[in-house]
Scaffold this motif. Structure first.
Motif, PDB file in Angstrom:
ATOM      1  N   GLN A 192       8.900  42.285  10.199  1.00 30.70           N
ATOM      2  CA  GLN A 192       8.645  41.253  11.200  1.00 30.70           C
ATOM      3  C   GLN A 192       8.883  39.866  10.612  1.00 30.70           C
ATOM      4  O   GLN A 192       9.509  39.017  11.238  1.00 30.70           O
ATOM      5  N   ALA A 193       8.394  39.656   9.381  1.00 30.95           N
ATOM      6  CA  ALA A 193       8.582  38.369   8.733  1.00 30.95           C
ATOM      7  C   ALA A 193      10.068  38.075   8.563  1.00 30.95           C
ATOM      8  O   ALA A 193      10.522  36.952   8.803  1.00 30.95           O
ATOM      9  N   GLN A 194      10.844  39.090   8.175  1.00 36.42           N
ATOM     10  CA  GLN A 194      12.292  38.904   8.019  1.00 36.42           C
ATOM     11  C   GLN A 194      12.936  38.505   9.353  1.00 36.42           C
ATOM     12  O   GLN A 194      13.771  37.602   9.406  1.00 36.42           O
ATOM     13  N   GLU A 197      12.026  34.981  10.585  1.00 30.46           N
ATOM     14  CA  GLU A 197      12.782  34.036   9.758  1.00 30.46           C
ATOM     15  C   GLU A 197      14.216  33.919  10.276  1.00 30.46           C
ATOM     16  O   GLU A 197      14.779  32.835  10.396  1.00 30.46           O
ATOM     17  N   GLU A 222       3.481  30.921  14.658  1.00 33.56           N
ATOM     18  CA  GLU A 222       4.553  30.863  13.678  1.00 33.56           C
ATOM     19  C   GLU A 222       5.848  30.241  14.203  1.00 33.56           C
ATOM     20  O   GLU A 222       6.458  29.435  13.537  1.00 33.56           O
TER      21      GLU A 222
END
Lengths: 330, 339
Positions: A192-194, A197, A222
């Motif tokens: 998810q973070a990838q 981003e 975020e």
């Protein structure tokens, strides 16, 4: 001040079912500017996905129908377009990424075939050019070994990789608006973070607007500039993300924020919103949130509140704030 | 002896079909590969990790729903690893499971009274007592016993999860393995169910193994937490200490990836490269080395073991963490680490 890319005005989408009319989207208005991200937050059944589907002209009809409202995209009303014109806009001007990348890719065609087809459906380019563009896009979204990977079938990719392929496909015609419906919900946090981003990077590079539909306030904090909170088909609060977190007004917004477990040393009991979301076929009279609201007043059970402006660029649908009101026009 | 459950070097391999026709070697999927931990009576141990890390398999092996390939399981001091037949059946009364999917885990053709009473029927509890207990339990989990003749489709997701909880509690078990009990629920309902589970834990002195991928939920519900990666525990410790001072690079990355509900948070996010490797063919040495930002040669060659990294007993499996030795340890994990 930039002009809005998309402006939705008083959208009403209803479903006419045997057991009654379901007001899936019930008076929703918002706008998105180029390069900005709007978050639409709400629980299942709040109408957030149906708002997106209405914009894309993908409401299954019958039983669904956009009853009233306007959807202005670059100044033109999408609701007045023919199906043929909409097909030209979908995928080119406005594209979408769905929650489940497995069901949105065709399992019997290679990635190459699906990507080339998408590009060629909207632009007059040769197969070779389309292929080259696909390679570039897959590379851009961070897929390793693209030349080999593009020949593969969807099942040969992991969940995160498939979602990247979906994003690459959504970006293939340089859309000016991307609608992402729970794009990271099915993925693990590290993936998810990838992906989040990647969204930010793509947005900076292509200056597109994003509508991010999610139930996760963490994701909103975020990536979003502005947030629209929905409950039982209605927009209940809209403002800038920071304003919402600092100074959220609607009792539902506040309840939602308090009910997320936080990582703090002293663990107190979670604040809860009592009760269940209402059945959309039998909505309570007055404010839809009233039966679960801590601050419920007698008036709430009779009168449905309107969107009220509480400060510059901050509107709330709640009678608590209507005393000071000038009901927002438009 | 205050450990309700102790697991030593637990392994669960699943045989796969061989690619080669006449090969003797059977490829194995190492879902759980040498896991050791213990759970005290009345506490909650969280198991976290990405999908495919073996957390659910671990839960199922503990309940003996799956036969372990190797290792030992002690429940109330008894080695239950080889229990079978009648003895296993009796044991099941003490250990129950709450499932993730409130839609798939209830029989759609049975009224919920029957569903909730089913475990008691299996253990031969008389009908009258069963019915009484069902009503009692339904009220306890926040359902009206007036609804006992309804079918599962008449309930919402949160209510169905309450039905699942009621069913797991009617036999008054000691240990409940909760496999993603709230991840299918909306945020406002999730908080209700978490609070209910905590109240029940206090009331019945339950011990939970709480499996979830949502790290903030685990932080809220658990006393201790074990972080798994490709079938191994890479770090284990008291939950708040582990969240504020993670030692293993994987834990650090995992925790930094949680999107925080705070638009002002400036995070040094560690973005891991690539995907989880396939457990069918895991990397050599330290399994995390393919994605680890600090990996060196030793990581490719040698598998690290859990070592104590703080005075309170936090443990991490990494070659580069500093070992903290409090006092002479006897080498027994449970002795030194979990005091």
């Amino acid at each position: 001040m930039k002009a809005a890319l998309l402006e939705v005005r008083h959208l009403h989408t209803h479903f006419f079912t045997k057991s009654g009319t379901v007001k899936a989207v019930d008076d929703v208005s918002f706008s998105v500017k180029p390069g900005e991200t709007l978050g639409i937050v709400g629980e299942s059944g709040s109408g957030k996905s149906m708002t997106a589907m209405s914009i894309l002209g993908l409401i299954p009809s019958p039983p669904g129908k956009i009853v009233s409202g306007e959807i202005l995209f670059k100044g033109e009303d999408l609701l007045k377009k023919s199906e043929k014109e909409m097909r030209q806009i979908r995928g080119k001007e406005i594209s979408m990424v769905f929650q489940d990348p497995m069901t949105s890719l065709n399992p019997v065609f290679t990635i190459e075939k699906q990507m080339v087809e998408t590009i060629r459906a909207h632009e007059k380019v040769s197969k070779k050019q389309a292929f080259e563009r696909s390679l570039d896009l897959l590379h851009l979204v961070g897929i390793p070994d693209v030349k080999k990977r593009i020949k593969m079938y969807p099942h040969e990719f992991s969940g995160g990789m498939r979602q990247r392929v979906m994003i690459a496909m959504a970006l293939s015609c340089n859309p000016s608006l991307l609608i992402a419906d729970e794009p990271t919900t099915a993925l693990d946090v590290t993936i998810q973070a990838q992906i989040l981003e990647l969204f930010k990077k793509m947005q900076d590079e292509l200056n597109m607007a994003i509508i991010m539909i999610t139930h996760d306030l963490g994701v909103v904090a975020e990536v979003c500039d502005e947030v629209l909170v929905m409950y039982a088909g209605k927009a209940v609060e809209m403002t800038y993300t920071k304003q919402l977190f600092d100074n959220g007004k609607h009792p539902y917004t506040l309840g939602l924020m308090q009910s997320i477990p936080k990582i703090t040393p002293n663990k107190e009991k979670l604040e809860v919103i009592e009760g269940l979301p209402p059945d959309l076929r039998r909505l309570p009279k007055g404010c839809h949130f009233a039966p679960r609201c801590k601050y419920v007043m007698e008036r709430c059970l009779i009168e449905g509140p309107d969107m009220t402006k509480v400060s510059e660029h901050h509107t709330v649908r709640c009678l608590l704030y209507e005393k000071t009101k000038k009901a927002v026009k438009q | 002896m205050n450990n309700l459950l102790e697991v030593k070097d637990l392994k669960k391999y699943f045989p796969l079909k061989s690619d080669k026709l006449f090969s003797r070697e059977k490829p194995m999927l190492k879902a759980v590969d040498g896991v050791s931990f213990s759970v005290k009576k009345g506490e909650t141990l969280g198991l976290v990790g990405e999908s495919g890390c073996g957390k659910s398999t671990t839960g199922r092996v503990i309940l003996k729903l799956l036969e372990p390939t190797a290792g030992e399981i002690f429940f109330k001091g008894e080695n239950i690893t080889s229990y079978k037949g009648e003895r296993l059946r009796k044991l099941r009364k003490e250990m129950q499971l709450i499932f993730q999917d409130p839609y798939a885990s209830l029989n759609p053709r049975k009224v919920i009274e029957k569903t909730i009473a089913e475990p008691m029927k299996i253990f031969g509890i008389p009908k009258e007592e069963r019915l009484k207990k069902v009503e009692e339990m339904m009220e306890r989990v926040g359902l009206s016993s007036y609804h006992k003749q309804r079918y599962p489709h008449e309930f919402s997701g949160g209510q169905r999860q309450r039905i699942g909880i009621a069913r797991s509690l009617v036999l008054e078990p000691e240990l409940i393995v909760c496999d993603e009990p709230v991840s299918a629920l909306d945020v406002s309902i999730q908080a209700q169910v978490i609070n209910l589970m905590e109240d029940l834990q206090r009331e019945f002195n339950l011990t939970y193994i709480f499996i979830a991928h949502d790290l903030s939920v685990v932080h809220h519900t658990s006393d201790r937490v074990a972080v798994m990666y490709l079938g191994e525990i890479v770090e284990i410790g008291e939950v708040h200490e582990l969240y504020t001072d993670p030692k293993h690079p994987y834990t650090q990355a995992l925790l930094s990836a949680i999107p925080e509900a705070n638009p002002y948070a400036e995070k040094d996010r560690i973005i891991l490269k690539g995907d989880l490797p396939s457990p069918q063919n895991p990397p050599s040495g330290c399994k995390f080395h393919t994605r680890c930002p600090f990996s060196e040669e030793i990581c490719l060659l040698k598998r690290p073991t859990l070592k104590q990294v703080s005075r309170s007993g936090q443990m991490a499996a990494c070659h580069f963490v500093k070992e903290v030795v409090e006092r002479e340890t006897s080498g027994m994990l449970s002795e030194s680490a979990y005091k």
